[in-house]
Design a protein around this motif. Structure first.
Motif, PDB file in Angstrom:
ATOM      1  N   GLU A 193      71.856  53.102  64.149  1.00  0.00           N
ATOM      2  CA  GLU A 193      70.921  54.200  63.947  1.00  0.00           C
ATOM      3  C   GLU A 193      71.508  55.541  64.373  1.00  0.00           C
ATOM      4  OE1 GLU A 193      68.006  54.048  62.529  1.00  0.00           O
ATOM      5  OE2 GLU A 193      68.101  51.890  62.189  1.00  0.00           O
ATOM      6  N   THR A 194      72.559  55.500  65.176  1.00  0.00           N
ATOM      7  CA  THR A 194      73.122  56.742  65.714  1.00  0.00           C
ATOM      8  C   THR A 194      74.639  56.742  65.536  1.00  0.00           C
ATOM      9  OG1 THR A 194      73.411  55.799  67.934  1.00  0.00           O
ATOM     10  CG2 THR A 194      71.323  56.900  67.467  1.00  0.00           C
ATOM     11  N   TYR A 195      75.232  57.887  65.793  1.00  0.00           N
ATOM     12  CA  TYR A 195      76.679  57.998  65.862  1.00  0.00           C
ATOM     13  C   TYR A 195      77.018  58.917  67.024  1.00  0.00           C
ATOM     14  CZ  TYR A 195      75.059  61.660  62.697  1.00  0.00           C
ATOM     15  OH  TYR A 195      74.328  62.663  62.115  1.00  0.00           O
ATOM     16  N   VAL A 236      80.864  55.292  64.983  1.00  0.00           N
ATOM     17  CA  VAL A 236      79.662  54.535  64.657  1.00  0.00           C
ATOM     18  C   VAL A 236      79.770  53.196  65.366  1.00  0.00           C
ATOM     19  CG1 VAL A 236      78.346  53.437  62.803  1.00  0.00           C
ATOM     20  CG2 VAL A 236      79.411  55.661  62.414  1.00  0.00           C
ATOM     21  N   ARG A 237      78.667  52.743  65.964  1.00  0.00           N
ATOM     22  CA  ARG A 237      78.694  51.491  66.713  1.00  0.00           C
ATOM     23  C   ARG A 237      79.244  50.352  65.856  1.00  0.00           C
ATOM     24  NH1 ARG A 237      75.195  47.394  66.733  1.00  0.00           N
ATOM     25  NH2 ARG A 237      73.615  48.623  65.633  1.00  0.00           N
ATOM     26  N   GLY A 238      80.189  49.613  66.442  1.00  0.00           N
ATOM     27  CA  GLY A 238      80.787  48.500  65.731  1.00  0.00           C
ATOM     28  C   GLY A 238      82.035  48.853  64.953  1.00  0.00           C
ATOM     29  N   ILE A 239      82.386  50.140  64.908  1.00  0.00           N
ATOM     30  CA  ILE A 239      83.563  50.605  64.183  1.00  0.00           C
ATOM     31  C   ILE A 239      84.430  51.414  65.147  1.00  0.00           C
ATOM     32  CG2 ILE A 239      84.377  52.018  62.258  1.00  0.00           C
ATOM     33  CD1 ILE A 239      81.727  51.468  60.877  1.00  0.00           C
ATOM     34  N   PRO A 240      85.758  51.225  65.147  1.00  0.00           N
ATOM     35  CA  PRO A 240      86.620  52.005  66.037  1.00  0.00           C
ATOM     36  C   PRO A 240      86.445  53.501  65.827  1.00  0.00           C
ATOM     37  CG  PRO A 240      87.847  50.191  65.059  1.00  0.00           C
ATOM     38  CD  PRO A 240      86.517  50.227  64.360  1.00  0.00           C
ATOM     39  N   PRO A 241      86.685  54.317  66.860  1.00  0.00           N
ATOM     40  CA  PRO A 241      86.562  55.769  66.715  1.00  0.00           C
ATOM     41  C   PRO A 241      87.451  56.294  65.590  1.00  0.00           C
ATOM     42  CG  PRO A 241      86.846  55.167  69.021  1.00  0.00           C
ATOM     43  CD  PRO A 241      87.083  53.928  68.224  1.00  0.00           C
ATOM     44  N   GLN A 277      83.921  58.619  47.182  1.00  0.00           N
ATOM     45  CA  GLN A 277      83.164  58.158  48.340  1.00  0.00           C
ATOM     46  C   GLN A 277      83.628  56.773  48.789  1.00  0.00           C
ATOM     47  OE1 GLN A 277      81.181  60.089  50.077  1.00  0.00           O
ATOM     48  NE2 GLN A 277      81.521  61.746  48.606  1.00  0.00           N
ATOM     49  N   ALA A 278      84.005  55.924  47.853  1.00  0.00           N
ATOM     50  CA  ALA A 278      84.536  54.609  48.212  1.00  0.00           C
ATOM     51  C   ALA A 278      85.853  54.763  48.970  1.00  0.00           C
ATOM     52  CB  ALA A 278      84.746  53.763  46.958  1.00  0.00           C
ATOM     53  N   ALA A 279      86.710  55.684  48.517  1.00  0.00           N
ATOM     54  CA  ALA A 279      87.983  55.913  49.198  1.00  0.00           C
ATOM     55  C   ALA A 279      87.763  56.447  50.607  1.00  0.00           C
ATOM     56  CB  ALA A 279      88.839  56.885  48.390  1.00  0.00           C
ATOM     57  N   LEU A 280      86.759  57.327  50.783  1.00  0.00           N
ATOM     58  CA  LEU A 280      86.464  57.848  52.117  1.00  0.00           C
ATOM     59  C   LEU A 280      85.972  56.738  53.036  1.00  0.00           C
ATOM     60  CD1 LEU A 280      86.218  60.210  54.064  1.00  0.00           C
ATOM     61  CD2 LEU A 280      83.963  60.709  53.100  1.00  0.00           C
ATOM     62  N   ALA A 281      85.098  55.861  52.537  1.00  0.00           N
ATOM     63  CA  ALA A 281      84.620  54.735  53.347  1.00  0.00           C
ATOM     64  C   ALA A 281      85.778  53.814  53.729  1.00  0.00           C
ATOM     65  CB  ALA A 281      83.549  53.959  52.582  1.00  0.00           C
ATOM     66  N   GLU A 282      86.680  53.563  52.794  1.00  0.00           N
ATOM     67  CA  GLU A 282      87.862  52.750  53.099  1.00  0.00           C
ATOM     68  C   GLU A 282      88.695  53.416  54.198  1.00  0.00           C
ATOM     69  OE1 GLU A 282      88.631  49.826  51.927  1.00  0.00           O
ATOM     70  OE2 GLU A 282      88.326  49.639  49.766  1.00  0.00           O
ATOM     71  N   SER A 283      88.855  54.736  54.101  1.00  0.00           N
ATOM     72  CA  SER A 283      89.701  55.462  55.053  1.00  0.00           C
ATOM     73  C   SER A 283      89.165  55.371  56.475  1.00  0.00           C
ATOM     74  CB  SER A 283      89.818  56.933  54.630  1.00  0.00           C
ATOM     75  OG  SER A 283      90.339  57.047  53.324  1.00  0.00           O
ATOM     76  N   ILE A 284      87.849  55.366  56.608  1.00  0.00           N
ATOM     77  CA  ILE A 284      87.252  55.282  57.936  1.00  0.00           C
ATOM     78  C   ILE A 284      87.630  53.971  58.617  1.00  0.00           C
ATOM     79  CG2 ILE A 284      85.047  55.165  59.182  1.00  0.00           C
ATOM     80  CD1 ILE A 284      83.876  56.995  57.034  1.00  0.00           C
ATOM     81  N   LEU A 285      87.788  52.911  57.837  1.00  0.00           N
ATOM     82  CA  LEU A 285      88.058  51.584  58.393  1.00  0.00           C
ATOM     83  C   LEU A 285      89.545  51.288  58.550  1.00  0.00           C
ATOM     84  CD1 LEU A 285      85.426  49.402  56.490  1.00  0.00           C
ATOM     85  CD2 LEU A 285      85.256  50.420  58.755  1.00  0.00           C
ATOM     86  N   ILE A 286      90.417  52.158  58.045  1.00  0.00           N
ATOM     87  CA  ILE A 286      91.854  51.912  58.122  1.00  0.00           C
ATOM     88  C   ILE A 286      92.382  52.323  59.491  1.00  0.00           C
ATOM     89  CG2 ILE A 286      94.109  52.595  57.224  1.00  0.00           C
ATOM     90  CD1 ILE A 286      92.796  52.903  54.491  1.00  0.00           C
TER      91      ILE A 286
END
Length: 348
Positions: A188-190, A204-209, A266-275
Motif C-alpha cells: 500500500e505504500t512506498y 516498494v515492500r518486497g522489492i529491493p531498493p 511501461q513493461a520495460a520500465l517495470a522490468e528495469s525496476i526488478l533488474i
C-alpha cells in the motif's frame, strides 16, 4: 583548460547528447525478469471485432480470457476518462475486480488523484511535478489501481529514463510501472530515501531498493519481454501489459531501440525496476565527471610539458586508455559516469 571545461560546466546540448548516446551504446543488454508479458491488440484483432474503438464488453471478455489462460494480473496501458457509449462499463468493471488490475492515467488538464501512502526518509526534496492528471471514470477506478503513464524525453527527444513517482500539490502518486509492482506484492505504500541533492532511492515492500537520479527517474533497460496476441494468449503466471499496436491508434514514441508503443515502454520500465544492478545515474555523477575532466587534462598537459615527444605521447595515451577503460567498466557495472568529453579534451 578553461575553454575545455566551460562546455561541460554549462552542460551544452551537444555534450549531453554525446553522453546519452554513449550510454545507449555501452549499457549491457539485460535479461527479462520472467514476470511480465506484452499483449498486442493488432489491426487484424480490431477488424475481427468490427472496428475501433472496441466496446468495453469486448475488453472485459479479453480480460477474463487472460485470467482463464493463467495471467496473474492485467495492466491496461490506456485510460478510460469517459463512460462507454456502448454501455459496457459495468462489465469491464466486474472483470477488473477479478484480478490485480492497473489502468493508466495520463498528464493533461485534469484534477490530481489522491496521493498514495508515502514514507520519506530525509527531506521531502526532488521529484517531478505532474502537469495535471486525466483519471479514469469512477466506476472503473474503484475496482482497479491507477498509475501515471508518462513518457518525457531527453534533449535528443528520446525516451530513456522515466520517473517512478510524480509530485502533486498534495503529495506523491505512483507511476504506472511502480503501481504494477505495488499491486503484485500487495503493498500500500512506498519508501522514498532522499539526500541533499534530491531523491536517492525508492523502495516498494518486497522489492529491493531502486536507485534513481535526484528527480526520481529510472534508467530503462530495454529487455526483450515476451510478446503475445489475442490468438495465442501465452500468459500463464505472468502479469500482462495490454496495448494497441494497430496503426494510428496509440502513439509510437522514439526510444534508443526504435519506435515503441506506450505499453511496451511501461513493461520495460517495470522490468528495469526488478533488474539487479540496473543502470542508474548517481546524484554525485557531475562532481566526479568534473574532477576527472579537470585533473586528467592537467595531468596530460604536465606529462607532455616535462617529457619528450615519444615518452610524453606514450604516457598521454596510457592516461587516455585508462580513462576510457574506467568509464567503460563503470557503465558495464550499472553506474552511468560519462568520460566522453574528458577523452576528447585529453586528446585536444
Amino acid at each position: 583548460i578553461l575553454i575545455l571545461v566551460l562546455p561541460f560546466i554549462y552542460q551544452t546540448t551537444p555534450l549531453e547528447v554525446l553522453k546519452l548516446r554513449t550510454f545507449d551504446a555501452l549499457i549491457p543488454e539485460q535479461q527479462e525478469s520472467g514476470n511480465f508479458v506484452i499483449l498486442n491488440i493488432t489491426e487484424n484483432d480490431i477488424a475481427n471485432e468490427g472496428g475501433y474503438p472496441l466496446s468495453r464488453q469486448t475488453l472485459a471478455q479479453i480480460h477474463i480470457n487472460l485470467l482463464r489462460q493463467g495471467a496473474m494480473g492485467v495492466g491496461w496501458v490506456m485510460a478510460f476518462p469517459q463512460p462507454d457509449r456502448f454501455g459496457g462499463d459495468f462489465d469491464f468493471m466486474e472483470a477488473l475486480s477479478f484480478s490485480p488490475s492497473v489502468l493508466a492515467m495520463f498528464e493533461g488538464e485534469g484534477d490530481y488523484p489522491p496521493t498514495s501512502g508515502t514514507v520519506i526518509l530525509g527531506e521531502d526534496a526532488g521529484g517531478i511535478m505532474a502537469e495535471g492528471v486525466i483519471e479514469n471514470i469512477d466506476v472503473l477506478k474503484r475496482n482497479s489501481a491507477q498509475g501515471i503513464a508518462v513518457a518525457r524525453t531527453d534533449v535528443d527527444n528520446l525516451v530513456r529514463r522515466l520517473p517512478l513517482l510524480m509530485k502533486t500539490p498534495d503529495g506523491w502518486v505512483s507511476s504506472y510501472a511502480t503501481e504494477v509492482l505495488k499491486v503484485l506484492v500487495g503493498a500500500e505504500t512506498y519508501v522514498i530515501k532522499t539526500n541533499d541533492n534530491g531523491i536517492e532511492q525508492i523502495r516498494v515492500r518486497g522489492i529491493p531498493p531502486v536507485s534513481v537520479d535526484s528527480l526520481g527517474r529510472k534508467w530503462i533497460s530495454w529487455v526483450d519481454t515476451p510478446q503475445t496476441n489475442l490468438g495465442e494468449m501465452d500468459v500463464e503466471n505472468k502479469f500482462v501489459f495490454v496495448g494497441f499496436t494497430a496503426k494510428g491508434i496509440m502513439p509510437q514514441l522514439a526510444t534508443p531501440v526504435g519506435l515503441l508503443e506506450p505499453h511496451k515502454i511501461q513493461a520495460a520500465l517495470a522490468e528495469s525496476i526488478l533488474i539487479e544492478n540496473s543502470p542508474y545515474v548517481p546524484d554525485w555523477s557531475f562532481a566526479v565527471e568534473f574532477l576527472t575532466l579537470f585533473l586528467s587534462i592537467i595531468l596530460v598537459w604536465v606529462i607532455l610539458s616535462v617529457s619528450g615527444i615519444t615518452l610524453g605521447i606514450s604516457l598521454g595515451v596510457i592516461v587516455m586508455l585508462s580513462t576510457g577503460y574506467t568509464g567503460y567498466y563503470l557503465i558495464q557495472s550499472g553506474m552511468l559516469i560519462d568520460v566522453t568529453w574528458t577523452l576528447i579534451s585529453q586528446f585536444i
